[in-house]
Design a protein around this motif. Structure first.
Motif, PDB file in Angstrom:
ATOM      1  N   ASN A   1      13.438  36.234 -22.059  1.00  0.00           N
ATOM      2  CA  ASN A   1      13.041  34.914 -21.564  1.00  0.00           C
ATOM      3  C   ASN A   1      11.919  35.055 -20.551  1.00  0.00           C
ATOM      4  O   ASN A   1      11.938  34.433 -19.488  1.00  0.00           O
ATOM      5  CB  ASN A   1      14.231  34.168 -20.960  1.00  0.00           C
ATOM      6  CG  ASN A   1      13.901  32.708 -20.681  1.00  0.00           C
ATOM      7  OD1 ASN A   1      13.018  32.128 -21.300  1.00  0.00           O
ATOM      8  ND2 ASN A   1      14.612  32.109 -19.739  1.00  0.00           N
TER       9      ASN A   1
ATOM     10  N   CYS B   1      11.619  34.989 -16.351  1.00  0.00           N
ATOM     11  CA  CYS B   1      12.959  34.653 -15.855  1.00  0.00           C
ATOM     12  C   CYS B   1      14.040  35.574 -16.418  1.00  0.00           C
ATOM     13  O   CYS B   1      15.233  35.371 -16.138  1.00  0.00           O
ATOM     14  CB  CYS B   1      13.299  33.203 -16.194  1.00  0.00           C
ATOM     15  SG  CYS B   1      12.207  31.987 -15.413  1.00  0.00           S
TER      16      CYS B   1
ATOM     17  N   HIS C   1      18.447  27.004 -13.336  1.00  0.00           N
ATOM     18  CA  HIS C   1      17.214  26.972 -14.118  1.00  0.00           C
ATOM     19  C   HIS C   1      16.540  25.619 -13.968  1.00  0.00           C
ATOM     20  O   HIS C   1      17.212  24.579 -13.864  1.00  0.00           O
ATOM     21  CB  HIS C   1      17.519  27.248 -15.591  1.00  0.00           C
ATOM     22  CG  HIS C   1      18.190  28.558 -15.829  1.00  0.00           C
ATOM     23  ND1 HIS C   1      17.504  29.738 -15.946  1.00  0.00           N
ATOM     24  CD2 HIS C   1      19.508  28.880 -15.927  1.00  0.00           C
ATOM     25  CE1 HIS C   1      18.353  30.729 -16.130  1.00  0.00           C
ATOM     26  NE2 HIS C   1      19.578  30.247 -16.115  1.00  0.00           N
ATOM     27  N   TYR C   2      15.202  25.642 -13.981  1.00  0.00           N
ATOM     28  CA  TYR C   2      14.414  24.429 -13.785  1.00  0.00           C
ATOM     29  C   TYR C   2      13.257  24.429 -14.794  1.00  0.00           C
ATOM     30  O   TYR C   2      12.707  25.488 -15.113  1.00  0.00           O
ATOM     31  CB  TYR C   2      13.848  24.379 -12.362  1.00  0.00           C
ATOM     32  CG  TYR C   2      14.896  24.582 -11.297  1.00  0.00           C
ATOM     33  CD1 TYR C   2      15.569  23.513 -10.724  1.00  0.00           C
ATOM     34  CD2 TYR C   2      15.238  25.879 -10.873  1.00  0.00           C
ATOM     35  CE1 TYR C   2      16.551  23.709  -9.756  1.00  0.00           C
ATOM     36  CE2 TYR C   2      16.211  26.086  -9.914  1.00  0.00           C
ATOM     37  CZ  TYR C   2      16.867  24.993  -9.357  1.00  0.00           C
ATOM     38  OH  TYR C   2      17.846  25.200  -8.408  1.00  0.00           O
ATOM     39  N   THR C   3      12.895  23.254 -15.276  1.00  0.00           N
ATOM     40  CA  THR C   3      11.792  23.134 -16.223  1.00  0.00           C
ATOM     41  C   THR C   3      10.805  22.087 -15.736  1.00  0.00           C
ATOM     42  O   THR C   3      11.156  21.181 -14.959  1.00  0.00           O
ATOM     43  CB  THR C   3      12.279  22.752 -17.630  1.00  0.00           C
ATOM     44  OG1 THR C   3      12.997  21.517 -17.553  1.00  0.00           O
ATOM     45  CG2 THR C   3      13.183  23.834 -18.201  1.00  0.00           C
TER      46      THR C   3
ATOM     47  N   ASP D   1       7.984  19.120 -16.905  1.00  0.00           N
ATOM     48  CA  ASP D   1       7.765  18.192 -18.013  1.00  0.00           C
ATOM     49  C   ASP D   1       6.287  18.204 -18.409  1.00  0.00           C
ATOM     50  O   ASP D   1       5.556  17.225 -18.214  1.00  0.00           O
ATOM     51  CB  ASP D   1       8.201  16.778 -17.603  1.00  0.00           C
ATOM     52  CG  ASP D   1       8.131  15.810 -18.774  1.00  0.00           C
ATOM     53  OD1 ASP D   1       8.088  16.281 -19.929  1.00  0.00           O
ATOM     54  OD2 ASP D   1       8.105  14.591 -18.525  1.00  0.00           O
TER      55      ASP D   1
ATOM     56  N   THR E   1       3.452  24.285 -21.930  1.00  0.00           N
ATOM     57  CA  THR E   1       3.225  25.578 -21.285  1.00  0.00           C
ATOM     58  C   THR E   1       1.739  25.893 -21.245  1.00  0.00           C
ATOM     59  O   THR E   1       0.988  25.547 -22.159  1.00  0.00           O
ATOM     60  CB  THR E   1       3.977  26.702 -22.012  1.00  0.00           C
ATOM     61  OG1 THR E   1       3.805  27.915 -21.267  1.00  0.00           O
ATOM     62  CG2 THR E   1       3.455  26.907 -23.430  1.00  0.00           C
TER      63      THR E   1
ATOM     64  N   LEU F   1       5.930  24.745  -9.414  1.00  0.00           N
ATOM     65  CA  LEU F   1       7.245  24.758 -10.050  1.00  0.00           C
ATOM     66  C   LEU F   1       8.217  25.626  -9.275  1.00  0.00           C
ATOM     67  O   LEU F   1       9.383  25.259  -9.058  1.00  0.00           O
ATOM     68  CB  LEU F   1       7.122  25.244 -11.497  1.00  0.00           C
ATOM     69  CG  LEU F   1       8.431  25.376 -12.288  1.00  0.00           C
ATOM     70  CD1 LEU F   1       9.173  24.052 -12.344  1.00  0.00           C
ATOM     71  CD2 LEU F   1       8.141  25.903 -13.697  1.00  0.00           C
TER      72      LEU F   1
ATOM     73  N   GLY G   1       6.959  28.345 -20.426  1.00  0.00           N
ATOM     74  CA  GLY G   1       7.980  27.341 -20.732  1.00  0.00           C
ATOM     75  C   GLY G   1       7.452  25.936 -20.555  1.00  0.00           C
ATOM     76  O   GLY G   1       7.447  25.165 -21.488  1.00  0.00           O
TER      77      GLY G   1
ATOM     78  N   SER H   1       9.079  27.275 -17.059  1.00  0.00           N
ATOM     79  CA  SER H   1      10.443  27.284 -16.550  1.00  0.00           C
ATOM     80  C   SER H   1      10.526  28.164 -15.313  1.00  0.00           C
ATOM     81  O   SER H   1       9.680  29.030 -15.093  1.00  0.00           O
ATOM     82  CB  SER H   1      11.416  27.786 -17.620  1.00  0.00           C
ATOM     83  OG  SER H   1      11.119  29.121 -17.969  1.00  0.00           O
TER      84      SER H   1
END
Length: 313
Positions: free
Chosen positions: A101, A104, A170-172, A174, A177, A211, A300, A302
């Motif tokens: 991943n 991360c 975990h954070y994403t 919007d 990528t 982020l 991501g 992410s």
């Protein structure tokens, strides 16, 4: 769950930037680097390879763009973990798998390790992370941004209340990528096994920092962390903590790091949390910090966060 030992490794042929570079130097190998980091990690912990129940490999970029068999199995063989099931039939020893991943990956493996260790599925879990250019030399590709580098964490349960890792979150973002690595089949020609394309849009570092800052802020709010007493370990961590509006004194490993030679393709990637942890442990004092906060951010897009308190802090 605590980090019993941690180590990093760079190619054996790596030389300081001021030293002449030999055109015949051996290509870097993700398996070799991960194996070296892992063996050094086990030696530092003073435990044999046979004591490792689970190995999780999280590296992304590999020599010759290898994807099969699982790199974890090759790293397991390189380390010498449970190579003879007849001589060492312990069912909990020598299980290995890849978990990919991107940046991360290490914190994803920590999350897996928490479940395995807390349920008693294993007594020790080893995380390895290694990235090398597919051609085995990051220096020779100006468009490839990452260093040939490996790292390893050895994890165990802790009997000390409050010590070790907290929950992993975990954070994403919007948005699409703006960082990706891929094999461009339209341009690779006959060099597919030694070619990789890494696309990073202008301004990507600032966006990843934003982020990471949001992840730090949300994690601290969820778990009530005092960021003035927390050492943040992550990409551009000082900038991220400042952007988050905190007074946190933050470490950073994104721009440089011990053992990473100048011009080695640039930045630590998957193994960066290991490098950041070693730098933090080398310079942090218990009088200054109550805990560390790992933050990773990448494709991501992410991000992931996990608090950590060493034993005795």
């Amino acid at each position: 769950m605590i980090i019993t030992a941690a180590e990093t490794a760079v190619p054996a042929s790596a030389a300081p930037a001021t030293a002449p570079q030999s055109p015949a130097r051996a290509p870097a190998s993700a398996v070799d680097l991960a194996g070296r980091a892992a063996r050094a990690c086990l030696a530092r912990a003073g435990v044999p390879a046979s004591s490792v129940g689970v190995l999780v490999n999280v590296g992304v970029y590999r020599e010759h763009n290898t994807f099969e068999p699982a790199m974890a199995a090759l790293v397991q063989k390189e380390i010498g973990i449970n190579l003879d099931y007849i001589a060492d039939p312990e069912p909990a020893a020598g299980f290995s798998f890849d978990l990919m991943n991107g940046a991360c990956g290490v914190l994803n493996a920590v999350q897996v390790g928490q479940a395995l260790l807390e349920t008693g599925s294993t007594d020790r879990l080893l995380i390895t992370a290694a990235d090398v250019h597919p051609a085995g030399d990051a220096d020779r590709d100006a468009g490839y941004p990452y260093a040939d580098l490996a790292g390893a964490f050895l994890l165990e349960r802790s009997a000390e209340p409050g010590a070790g890792f907290g929950p992993v979150r975990h954070y994403t973002a919007d948005r699409p990528t703006d960082v990706e690595g891929y094999l461009d089949t339209g341009t690779m020609g006959t060099r597919g096994r030694t070619t990789i394309t890494v696309r990073r849009e202008p301004g990507h570092r600032a966006r990843l920092t934003e982020l990471a800052a949001r992840a730090v802020t949300e994690y601290a709010e969820e778990f009530g962390l005092d960021l003035d007493r927390t050492l943040v370990i992550g990409p551009s961590a000082r900038t991220a903590a400042s952007t988050a509006g905190t007074g946190a004194r933050a470490g950073t490993w994104a721009e440089d790091g011990p053992g990473v030679r100048a011009g080695a393709g640039g930045e630590p990637h998957t193994a960066a949390p290991v490098l950041g942890y070693l730098r933090a442990m080398d310079g942090a004092r218990r009088d200054d910090y109550d805990r560390f906060l790992f933050v990773s951010a990448g494709a991501g897009p992410s991000a992931a966060c996990a608090a950590y308190r060493p034993e005795g802090w």
